[in-house]
Design a protein around this motif. Structure first.
Motif, mmCIF file in Angstrom:
data_model
loop_
_atom_site.group_PDB
_atom_site.id
_atom_site.type_symbol
_atom_site.label_atom_id
_atom_site.label_comp_id
_atom_site.label_asym_id
_atom_site.label_seq_id
_atom_site.Cartn_x
_atom_site.Cartn_y
_atom_site.Cartn_z
ATOM 1 N N MET A 1 64.499 69.769 66.798
ATOM 2 C CA MET A 1 64.073 68.355 66.883
ATOM 3 C C MET A 1 62.541 68.167 67.434
ATOM 4 S SD MET A 1 66.279 65.270 68.347
ATOM 5 C CE MET A 1 65.019 64.351 69.467
ATOM 6 N N SER A 2 61.853 67.187 66.793
ATOM 7 C CA SER A 2 60.424 66.965 67.184
ATOM 8 C C SER A 2 60.412 66.053 68.514
ATOM 9 C CB SER A 2 59.784 66.126 66.048
ATOM 10 O OG SER A 2 58.448 65.446 66.901
ATOM 11 N N THR A 3 59.517 66.797 69.474
ATOM 12 C CA THR A 3 59.468 66.134 70.802
ATOM 13 C C THR A 3 58.245 65.192 70.987
ATOM 14 O OG1 THR A 3 58.646 67.825 71.849
ATOM 15 C CG2 THR A 3 61.212 67.630 71.843
ATOM 16 N N ASP A 4 57.546 64.829 69.839
ATOM 17 C CA ASP A 4 56.492 64.485 69.886
ATOM 18 C C ASP A 4 56.238 62.874 70.618
ATOM 19 O OD1 ASP A 4 53.725 63.761 67.635
ATOM 20 O OD2 ASP A 4 54.546 62.035 68.467
ATOM 21 N N ALA A 5 55.675 62.863 71.636
ATOM 22 C CA ALA A 5 55.508 61.730 72.525
ATOM 23 C C ALA A 5 55.810 60.348 71.760
ATOM 24 C CB ALA A 5 54.712 61.933 73.383
ATOM 25 N N ILE A 6 54.711 60.035 70.848
ATOM 26 C CA ILE A 6 54.699 59.018 70.079
ATOM 27 C C ILE A 6 55.702 58.531 69.228
ATOM 28 C CG2 ILE A 6 53.188 57.515 68.413
ATOM 29 C CD1 ILE A 6 50.641 58.918 70.017
ATOM 30 N N VAL A 7 56.262 59.692 68.601
ATOM 31 C CA VAL A 7 57.632 59.587 67.823
ATOM 32 C C VAL A 7 58.568 58.882 68.724
ATOM 33 C CG1 VAL A 7 59.138 60.605 66.142
ATOM 34 C CG2 VAL A 7 56.852 61.230 65.973
ATOM 35 N N LEU A 8 58.714 59.618 69.804
ATOM 36 C CA LEU A 8 60.067 59.336 70.680
ATOM 37 C C LEU A 8 59.958 57.832 71.227
ATOM 38 C CD1 LEU A 8 60.164 62.474 72.850
ATOM 39 C CD2 LEU A 8 61.707 61.818 70.935
ATOM 40 N N LEU A 9 58.617 57.590 71.495
ATOM 41 C CA LEU A 9 58.523 56.080 72.233
ATOM 42 C C LEU A 9 58.604 54.907 70.935
ATOM 43 C CD1 LEU A 9 55.623 56.632 74.407
ATOM 44 C CD2 LEU A 9 57.820 56.301 75.180
ATOM 45 N N LYS A 10 57.981 55.426 69.783
ATOM 46 C CA LYS A 10 58.488 54.464 68.640
ATOM 47 C C LYS A 10 59.918 54.275 68.232
ATOM 48 C CE LYS A 10 53.832 54.164 66.312
ATOM 49 N NZ LYS A 10 53.316 54.722 65.072
ATOM 50 N N ASN A 11 60.709 55.251 68.490
ATOM 51 C CA ASN A 11 62.174 55.297 68.406
ATOM 52 C C ASN A 11 62.725 54.267 69.291
ATOM 53 O OD1 ASN A 11 62.006 57.119 66.176
ATOM 54 N ND2 ASN A 11 62.679 58.597 67.284
ATOM 55 N N ASP A 12 62.318 54.495 70.645
ATOM 56 C CA ASP A 12 62.752 53.641 71.776
ATOM 57 C C ASP A 12 62.498 52.028 71.179
ATOM 58 O OD1 ASP A 12 63.390 55.605 73.231
ATOM 59 O OD2 ASP A 12 62.234 55.138 75.028
ATOM 60 N N HIS A 13 61.045 52.024 70.867
ATOM 61 C CA HIS A 13 60.704 50.560 70.602
ATOM 62 C C HIS A 13 61.533 49.808 69.425
ATOM 63 C CE1 HIS A 13 56.360 51.232 71.810
ATOM 64 N NE2 HIS A 13 57.229 50.969 72.902
ATOM 65 N N LYS A 14 61.938 50.811 68.423
ATOM 66 C CA LYS A 14 62.817 50.233 67.357
ATOM 67 C C LYS A 14 64.111 49.763 67.801
ATOM 68 C CE LYS A 14 61.294 53.107 63.451
ATOM 69 N NZ LYS A 14 61.639 54.371 63.050
ATOM 70 N N GLU A 15 64.657 50.408 68.650
ATOM 71 C CA GLU A 15 65.964 50.227 69.178
ATOM 72 C C GLU A 15 66.016 48.812 70.060
ATOM 73 O OE1 GLU A 15 69.392 52.741 71.652
ATOM 74 O OE2 GLU A 15 67.383 53.982 71.183
ATOM 75 N N ILE A 16 65.059 48.838 70.929
ATOM 76 C CA ILE A 16 64.658 47.521 71.806
ATOM 77 C C ILE A 16 64.554 46.539 70.728
ATOM 78 C CG2 ILE A 16 62.937 46.372 73.147
ATOM 79 C CD1 ILE A 16 62.325 49.291 74.351
ATOM 80 N N LEU A 17 63.723 46.360 69.786
ATOM 81 C CA LEU A 17 63.233 45.206 68.914
ATOM 82 C C LEU A 17 64.727 44.954 68.045
ATOM 83 C CD1 LEU A 17 59.856 46.386 67.338
ATOM 84 C CD2 LEU A 17 60.230 44.733 69.048
ATOM 85 N N LYS A 18 65.350 45.953 67.871
ATOM 86 C CA LYS A 18 66.841 45.711 66.977
ATOM 87 C C LYS A 18 67.766 44.673 68.171
ATOM 88 C CE LYS A 18 70.696 46.548 64.587
ATOM 89 N NZ LYS A 18 71.488 45.734 65.398
ATOM 90 N N ALA A 19 67.720 45.188 69.194
ATOM 91 C CA ALA A 19 68.627 44.405 70.293
ATOM 92 C C ALA A 19 68.100 42.965 70.352
ATOM 93 C CB ALA A 19 68.658 45.019 71.845
ATOM 94 N N PHE A 20 66.687 42.939 70.291
ATOM 95 C CA PHE A 20 66.119 41.538 70.573
ATOM 96 C C PHE A 20 66.507 40.597 69.290
ATOM 97 C CE2 PHE A 20 61.918 42.816 72.594
ATOM 98 C CZ PHE A 20 62.652 43.196 74.024
ATOM 99 N N ARG A 21 66.491 41.417 68.018
ATOM 100 C CA ARG A 21 67.218 40.519 66.958
ATOM 101 C C ARG A 21 68.464 39.944 67.071
ATOM 102 N NH1 ARG A 21 63.888 44.317 64.425
ATOM 103 N NH2 ARG A 21 65.803 45.498 63.644
ATOM 104 N N ASP A 22 69.305 41.237 67.639
ATOM 105 C CA ASP A 22 70.810 40.794 67.651
ATOM 106 C C ASP A 22 70.898 39.629 68.636
ATOM 107 O OD1 ASP A 22 71.418 42.888 66.257
ATOM 108 O OD2 ASP A 22 71.836 44.336 68.206
#
Ligand SMILES: [Fe+2]
Ligand SMILES: [Fe+2]
Length: 166
Positions: A1-22
């Motif tokens: 699995m990739s541990t590219d820092a920016i990929v990981l942070l963007k995954n966090d962002h996606k989850e956060i933005l999804k919770a905002f929409r919820d």
């Protein structure tokens, strides 16, 4: 699995933005549901902020001094979000200002995420390259294990208080 820092942070962002929409689609009277969603938002933001503040930002500052201003602005934006999170964490979902405070938190964090993703993460990718981003990401994932989940945990609260009084 990739541990590219920016990929990981963007995954966090996606989850956060999804919770905002919820939260936004929960509806006026869904007090209990919104309380649960805000608990989740608080946890996601507390962990994500810890990882950026403790690992990503300091390392990027060290390696890419040209990004100092972007990083300082980001710390300040985190600080504003932290204050709102601390307040929300001690509020009941039926409190008069609960929805308004959450809305302001969402607006602030959306703006911040947009700046990270559009303005300075691309410069970080260009400046660090693949290997350094993998190493940084691996360190971030270790920090995730020890990250606080709620702002009431001493390490998170102390940081906020230190920032207010210093
Ligand atoms: Fe951030
Ligand atoms: Fe972020």
């Amino acid at each position: 699995m990739s541990t590219d820092a920016i990929v990981l942070l963007k995954n966090d962002h996606k989850e956060i933005l999804k919770a905002f929409r919820d939260f936004e689609s929960a509806g006026e009277n869904a007090v209990k549901t919104k309380g649960k969603i805000v608990d989740r938002i608080i946890e996601l933001l507390t962990v994500h902020t810890y990882i950026e503040n403790e690992v990503m930002y300091p390392r990027v500052r060290e390696l890419l001094p040209g990004l100092e201003d972007d990083i300082d602005e980001s710390y300040e934006e985190h600080h504003v979000a932290d204050l709102l999170v601390v307040e929300l964490a001690s509020m009941k979902p039926d409190a008069e200002r609960f929805d308004a405070k959450t809305t302001v938190l969402i607006e602030n964090v959306r703006h911040h995420i947009e700046e990270e993703e559009q303005e300075w993460f691309p410069k970080v990718r260009e400046g660090l390259g693949r290997k350094a981003l993998q190493d940084l990401g691996a360190n971030m994932e270790m920090a995730r294990e020890r990250a606080p989940r709620r702002p009431s945990q001493p390490s998170a609260l102390k940081k906020t208080i230190d920032a207010v009084i210093s």
